[in-house]
Design an enzyme around this catalytic site. Structure first.
Site, PDB file in Angstrom:
ATOM      1  N   SER A   1      16.752 107.308  23.173  1.00  0.00           N
ATOM      2  CA  SER A   1      17.102 107.834  21.853  1.00  0.00           C
ATOM      3  C   SER A   1      18.476 107.331  21.444  1.00  0.00           C
ATOM      4  O   SER A   1      19.332 107.068  22.297  1.00  0.00           O
ATOM      5  CB  SER A   1      17.102 109.364  21.876  1.00  0.00           C
ATOM      6  OG  SER A   1      17.673 109.899  20.687  1.00  0.00           O
TER       7      SER A   1
ATOM      8  N   TYR B   1      20.405 116.369  25.973  1.00  0.00           N
ATOM      9  CA  TYR B   1      19.397 115.408  25.527  1.00  0.00           C
ATOM     10  C   TYR B   1      19.944 113.979  25.610  1.00  0.00           C
ATOM     11  O   TYR B   1      19.276 113.069  26.094  1.00  0.00           O
ATOM     12  CB  TYR B   1      19.008 115.764  24.093  1.00  0.00           C
ATOM     13  CG  TYR B   1      17.963 114.883  23.466  1.00  0.00           C
ATOM     14  CD1 TYR B   1      16.619 115.025  23.779  1.00  0.00           C
ATOM     15  CD2 TYR B   1      18.311 113.932  22.509  1.00  0.00           C
ATOM     16  CE1 TYR B   1      15.653 114.231  23.174  1.00  0.00           C
ATOM     17  CE2 TYR B   1      17.371 113.138  21.895  1.00  0.00           C
ATOM     18  CZ  TYR B   1      16.033 113.290  22.229  1.00  0.00           C
ATOM     19  OH  TYR B   1      15.089 112.496  21.627  1.00  0.00           O
TER      20      TYR B   1
ATOM     21  N   LYS C   1      18.550 110.927  27.896  1.00  0.00           N
ATOM     22  CA  LYS C   1      18.022 109.736  27.239  1.00  0.00           C
ATOM     23  C   LYS C   1      18.764 108.467  27.652  1.00  0.00           C
ATOM     24  O   LYS C   1      18.192 107.375  27.629  1.00  0.00           O
ATOM     25  CB  LYS C   1      18.053 109.922  25.721  1.00  0.00           C
ATOM     26  CG  LYS C   1      17.009 110.909  25.207  1.00  0.00           C
ATOM     27  CD  LYS C   1      15.621 110.570  25.713  1.00  0.00           C
ATOM     28  CE  LYS C   1      14.528 111.354  25.036  1.00  0.00           C
ATOM     29  NZ  LYS C   1      13.194 111.066  25.617  1.00  0.00           N
TER      30      LYS C   1
END
Length: 307
Positions: free
Chosen positions: A155, A168, A172
């Site tokens: 991401s 997150y 990622k």
């Protein structure tokens, strides 16, 4: 790459998090092009709570309605024993695994100062360890058959950062490191490992993006890139960014750098040549971690040789 038809006839694909959003789009597209598809989805909410096979079953029904083959599986990717059982089911049914698309994910967004460590660990478990578990479960199968295509889902939040997504973002970026090493280890067995950095309008992004742009950010536009990374002519060790019909690649570059002799290896000396250290003129992407060591040693050898 030359223009060619992307076809998956005879291939077996596992798509995690395939009950909704991007995973659903990936699974349907693979099936339309001939793949037998395992639609894996725990069936939880966006934050990972709960479980249900309903979403996965609905995707399987859609695939079967178009004449394709698919099975639903509710394994929690963060649980290795459940993942092993899923892969065993696939091998019993179809005898091989050609494609693994690691897509499953959850969000527990908060600023780092307010984030509970349990939420940090859970996001890491699903995104990072989920990808590790699924890849580990199919790795020896792919090695034995001398063929495999694995896609990690990274991401821009991991590559570049995003406020409120330390958990997150960390996960990622971690899957990029996983990709880098597995691509090297799998190369001689024609296991190609790449990463997809998507931007799409899904339930994972509905709170992060303006509603007015959702119609441009279709999951299908991302899936076009994902399928490239799944097919026989896929690249190796590539980060493909995709969204709203835009496609780009991201690479990690290292500046050429500067050598300092032992007498000048002090923080003051490093500060004094900081602009030269950061000069991007001759930067390059390194093929493996040891290439950095080779570069620094060659600079040292050249310096001592000139003395």
């Amino acid at each position: 790459m030359s223009q060619q038809c992307i076809d998956f006839t005879g291939r077996v694909a596992i798509v995690t998090g395939a009950g909704n959003g991007l995973g659903r789009s990936h699974a349907l597209a693979l099936a339309r092009r001939g793949a037998k598809v395992v639609v894996n989805d725990l069936g939880g909410a966006r934050d990972g709570a709960g479980n249900s096979l309903q979403a996965a079953d609905e995707v399987v029904a859609q695939i079967q309605a178009m004449g394709g083959e698919a099975i639903a599986n509710g394994a929690n990717v963060a649980n290795f024993s459940e993942v092993e059982a899923m892969v065993a089911q696939v091998m019993e049914r179809w005898g091989r695994v050609d494609i693994l698309l690691n897509n499953a994910g959850i969000l527990r967004d908060k600023s780092f100062s307010r984030m509970d460590l349990a939420d940090f660990r859970l996001v890491m478990d699903v995104h990072l360890m989920g990808s590790v578990n699924c890849t580990k479960a199919v790795w020896e199968i792919m090695r034995a058959q001398n063929y495999g295509r694995i896609v990690m889902t990274t991401s821009s939040s991991g590559l570049y950062g995003n406020f409120g997504q330390s958990n997150y973002g960390a996960a990622k970026m971690a899957v990029v490191g996983l990709m880098n090493t597995l691509a090297l280890e799998g190369q001689k067995h024609d296991i190609r490992v790449n990463a997809l950095a998507p931007t799409a309008a899904t339930r994972m992004t509905e709170d992060l993006l303006d509603k007015t742009v959702f119609e441009l950010l279709t999951p299908e536009s991302v899936t076009a890139g994902a399928l490239l990374l799944c097919h026989e002519g896929a690249p190796q060790r590539t980060i493909l960014c995709a969204g709203a019909g835009g496609y780009a690649t991201t690479r990690i570059f290292e500046t050429n750098g500067v050598f300092l002799p032992p007498a000048l290896q002090t923080p003051e000396s490093v500060l004094a040549i900081w602009d030269a250290i950061c000069d991007t003129t001759d930067q390059c992407a390194l093929e493996a971690g040891f290439k950095q060591t080779e570069k620094f040693l060659s600079k040292a050898a050249a310096s001592f040789g000139n003395q």
